[in-house]
Design a protein around this motif. Structure first.
Motif, PDB file in Angstrom:
ATOM      1  N   LEU A 114       6.407 -18.223  21.558  1.00 13.17           N
ATOM      2  CA  LEU A 114       6.117 -19.651  21.694  1.00 13.17           C
ATOM      3  C   LEU A 114       4.965 -20.085  20.799  1.00 13.17           C
ATOM      4  O   LEU A 114       3.957 -19.379  20.668  1.00 13.17           O
ATOM      5  CB  LEU A 114       5.759 -19.984  23.147  1.00 13.17           C
ATOM      6  CG  LEU A 114       6.935 -20.158  24.119  1.00 13.17           C
ATOM      7  CD1 LEU A 114       6.416 -20.268  25.548  1.00 13.17           C
ATOM      8  CD2 LEU A 114       7.757 -21.391  23.758  1.00 13.17           C
ATOM      9  N   ASN A 115       5.125 -21.254  20.211  1.00 12.93           N
ATOM     10  CA  ASN A 115       4.058 -21.870  19.427  1.00 12.93           C
ATOM     11  C   ASN A 115       4.077 -23.372  19.701  1.00 12.93           C
ATOM     12  O   ASN A 115       5.135 -24.010  19.657  1.00 12.93           O
ATOM     13  CB  ASN A 115       4.256 -21.604  17.930  1.00 12.93           C
ATOM     14  CG  ASN A 115       3.093 -22.152  17.118  1.00 12.93           C
ATOM     15  OD1 ASN A 115       1.936 -21.978  17.493  1.00 12.93           O
ATOM     16  ND2 ASN A 115       3.402 -22.811  16.006  1.00 12.93           N
ATOM     17  N   THR A 164       5.457 -30.408  19.336  1.00  7.78           N
ATOM     18  CA  THR A 164       6.518 -29.553  18.809  1.00  7.78           C
ATOM     19  C   THR A 164       6.375 -28.186  19.454  1.00  7.78           C
ATOM     20  O   THR A 164       5.327 -27.543  19.346  1.00  7.78           O
ATOM     21  CB  THR A 164       6.436 -29.422  17.278  1.00  7.78           C
ATOM     22  OG1 THR A 164       6.554 -30.720  16.689  1.00  7.78           O
ATOM     23  CG2 THR A 164       7.555 -28.533  16.768  1.00  7.78           C
ATOM     24  N   VAL A 165       7.425 -27.771  20.151  1.00  7.31           N
ATOM     25  CA  VAL A 165       7.453 -26.455  20.791  1.00  7.31           C
ATOM     26  C   VAL A 165       8.384 -25.576  19.964  1.00  7.31           C
ATOM     27  O   VAL A 165       9.596 -25.824  19.895  1.00  7.31           O
ATOM     28  CB  VAL A 165       7.939 -26.550  22.246  1.00  7.31           C
ATOM     29  CG1 VAL A 165       7.905 -25.167  22.896  1.00  7.31           C
ATOM     30  CG2 VAL A 165       7.089 -27.534  23.038  1.00  7.31           C
ATOM     31  N   ASP A 166       7.819 -24.558  19.342  1.00  5.65           N
ATOM     32  CA  ASP A 166       8.565 -23.677  18.448  1.00  5.65           C
ATOM     33  C   ASP A 166       8.736 -22.319  19.124  1.00  5.65           C
ATOM     34  O   ASP A 166       7.759 -21.685  19.524  1.00  5.65           O
ATOM     35  CB  ASP A 166       7.795 -23.525  17.131  1.00  5.65           C
ATOM     36  CG  ASP A 166       8.618 -22.846  16.053  1.00  5.65           C
ATOM     37  OD1 ASP A 166       9.606 -22.179  16.407  1.00  5.65           O
ATOM     38  OD2 ASP A 166       8.266 -22.978  14.868  1.00  5.65           O
ATOM     39  N   THR A 167       9.980 -21.891  19.293  1.00  8.68           N
ATOM     40  CA  THR A 167      10.251 -20.596  19.928  1.00  8.68           C
ATOM     41  C   THR A 167      10.849 -19.605  18.939  1.00  8.68           C
ATOM     42  O   THR A 167      11.487 -18.644  19.336  1.00  8.68           O
ATOM     43  CB  THR A 167      11.214 -20.761  21.113  1.00  8.68           C
ATOM     44  OG1 THR A 167      12.487 -21.231  20.620  1.00  8.68           O
ATOM     45  CG2 THR A 167      10.662 -21.735  22.121  1.00  8.68           C
ATOM     46  N   LYS A 227      13.442 -25.059  18.047  1.00 13.65           N
ATOM     47  CA  LYS A 227      12.296 -25.959  17.909  1.00 13.65           C
ATOM     48  C   LYS A 227      12.620 -27.247  18.656  1.00 13.65           C
ATOM     49  O   LYS A 227      13.678 -27.836  18.461  1.00 13.65           O
ATOM     50  CB  LYS A 227      12.013 -26.274  16.441  1.00 13.65           C
ATOM     51  CG  LYS A 227      10.787 -27.160  16.223  1.00 13.65           C
ATOM     52  CD  LYS A 227      10.549 -27.439  14.746  1.00 13.65           C
ATOM     53  CE  LYS A 227      10.119 -26.177  14.036  1.00 13.65           C
ATOM     54  NZ  LYS A 227       9.759 -26.452  12.616  1.00 13.65           N
ATOM     55  N   ARG A 228      11.700 -27.657  19.498  1.00 16.83           N
ATOM     56  CA  ARG A 228      11.925 -28.850  20.305  1.00 16.83           C
ATOM     57  C   ARG A 228      10.769 -29.812  20.139  1.00 16.83           C
ATOM     58  O   ARG A 228       9.602 -29.432  20.286  1.00 16.83           O
ATOM     59  CB  ARG A 228      12.076 -28.464  21.781  1.00 16.83           C
ATOM     60  CG  ARG A 228      12.273 -29.655  22.707  1.00 16.83           C
ATOM     61  CD  ARG A 228      12.513 -29.167  24.126  1.00 16.83           C
ATOM     62  NE  ARG A 228      12.703 -30.264  25.048  1.00 16.83           N
ATOM     63  CZ  ARG A 228      12.915 -30.123  26.359  1.00 16.83           C
ATOM     64  NH1 ARG A 228      12.985 -28.907  26.870  1.00 16.83           N
ATOM     65  NH2 ARG A 228      13.066 -31.160  27.139  1.00 16.83           N
ATOM     66  N   LYS A 229      11.093 -31.056  19.828  1.00 19.51           N
ATOM     67  CA  LYS A 229      10.080 -32.094  19.705  1.00 19.51           C
ATOM     68  C   LYS A 229      10.091 -32.939  20.975  1.00 19.51           C
ATOM     69  O   LYS A 229      11.142 -33.380  21.427  1.00 19.51           O
ATOM     70  CB  LYS A 229      10.334 -32.974  18.482  1.00 19.51           C
ATOM     71  CG  LYS A 229      10.131 -32.242  17.160  1.00 19.51           C
ATOM     72  CD  LYS A 229      10.257 -33.173  15.984  1.00 19.51           C
ATOM     73  CE  LYS A 229      10.075 -32.416  14.674  1.00 19.51           C
ATOM     74  NZ  LYS A 229       8.703 -31.887  14.544  1.00 19.51           N
TER      75      LYS A 229
END
Length: 394
Positions: A340-341, A350-353, A357-359
């Motif tokens: 997770l980032n 912005t959630v980056d896995t 990637k989910r905004k």
């Protein structure tokens, strides 16, 4: 009793999906009514037959209604509007637009939604399908009863007694007509009705919201915003329906380009809305008008599933307060903490896995707040926000 509310950006085909669901339900033997609360009605066009402002039977077990917002406003707000009109006339504030100004923004849509309560409590129907106005903001109006209820319980009894005492004196001295008991009763009735409507639509065992969208950038952005608000106010969104998906056999050249663009956004839709069920409706090879084609569309979208089923329970996004801080919780299944980032740019997260990637567009309570910390536990990312201030990229 089952209530299914369809919402989405204008032009995505939510009326067709709502009508298709209603036709499918009626074919299963369930007494179904589909009602449009959209000011720009297109339900009759979709059904291919005339629909009135009162429920009209359009098939076996199937009724349709295009709610007349002006009539509903007159029915619910007429007494209050009449008193305000007299008040403004005495103040010599007359204008051709005065009557329109006496209906506050959002009120007509709110009164249209009261038809949901009436049909639910009538006992005449098993399923109520709602073709909602083209934005989740309409549903946000249903959060108002919380404030109205507090005002009525804390202030209304005292205000009523005070008005009764001063009404004769005010009319004699200032020639001002204070609100009559009919006006006060009307205000209280509206508040109680909205409170009851809120209870109905927030019951996850009775009501579901379904978001209809097309695989396009602007439509997807609006859908994400609506989804955030729906979660914020406690509505149970149980499915996302991607409409007008171009088939693989769309051909080469011009159509192949748009088919590839759609595939890109279909992947983004999955990343943004999981774990919600995502259903697809193809771009049909004929106009979606009339009961037969609507039934065909419903068969494609739902397959062997019952359209009245609750496809998902739970809130994938939730805001709560803890020790003076606001927390945003996001459901992110099937990822490891190390993958997770989280980054914040203005009012967008912005959630980056790694693979996904989910905004997340921040809802109003979190606007202008800076992320102060985050943790990931049991498939939920919990993000802490501090006091309001200008935020930059973190």
């Amino acid at each position: 009793m089952r209530i299914i509310i369809y919402t989405g950006k204008g032009g995505v085909g939510k009326t067709s999906m709502a009508a298709a669901t209603a036709v499918k339900m009626s074919k299963q033997g369930k007494r179904t009514i589909i009602l449009s609360t959209d000011a720009a009605h297109s339900l009759a066009d979709s059904l291919g037959m005339r629909v009135g402002s009162e429920p009209v039977q359009i098939g076996e077990n199937l009724w349709g209604q295009e709610v007349n917002s002006l009539r509903e406003t007159e029915k619910n707000w007429g007494a209050v509007q009449g008193w305000l009109k007299v008040l403004l006339n005495k103040a010599q504030l007359t204008d051709i637009t005065m009557e329109e100004m006496l209906v506050f923004p959002g009120m007509e849509e709110m009164f249209s939604l009261l038809q949901i309560k009436e049909h639910t409590q009538s006992g005449q129907y098993d399923v109520v399908i709602v073709d909602c106005a083209p934005t989740g903001e309409t549903l946000r109006l249903l959060s108002y009863p919380n404030a109205l209820n507090w005002w009525l319980e804390k202030m209304f009894p005292n205000e009523r007694r005070l008005i009764r005492l001063v009404r004769p004196v005010a009319k004699f001295v200032n020639k001002i007509d204070l609100p009559s008991d009919d006006v006060l009763d009307s205000i209280e009735r509206i508040a109680r009705s909205l409170e009851e409507l809120q209870r109905i639509v927030l019951d996850p065992e009775m009501t579901s919201v379904r978001i209809v969208l097309n695989p396009e950038k602007m439509v997807l952005a609006e859908a994400k915003r609506s989804f955030t608000y729906l979660n914020l106010f406690g509505f149970n969104t149980d499915a996302v329906i991607v409409n007008r998906v171009m088939p693989d056999e769309a051909g080469e050249g011009f159509f192949a380009y748009w088919r590839d663009i759609q595939r890109k956004y279909e992947e983004e839709i999955v990343m943004n809305f999981q774990p919600l069920p995502i259903m697809k409706a193809p771009l049909m090879n004929k106009e979606v008008i009339g009961l037969p084609i609507l039934e065909e569309l419903a068969d494609i979208v739902f397959g062997g599933q019952d359209p009245s089923a609750i496809f998902y329970r739970g809130r994938t996004e939730m805001i709560r307060e803890e020790k003076g801080e606001l927390l945003l919780e996001l459901t992110i299944p099937f990822v490891e903490k190390s993958d997770l980032n989280l980054t914040q740019t203005g009012d967008e997260l912005t959630v980056d896995t790694g693979a996904y990637k989910r905004k997340v567009i921040l809802p109003r309570p979190l606007l202008g707040r800076r992320v102060t910390g985050a943790k990931f536990t049991e498939d939920r990312l919990i993000i802490r926000f501090g006091d309001k201030n200008m935020v930059g990229r973190e």
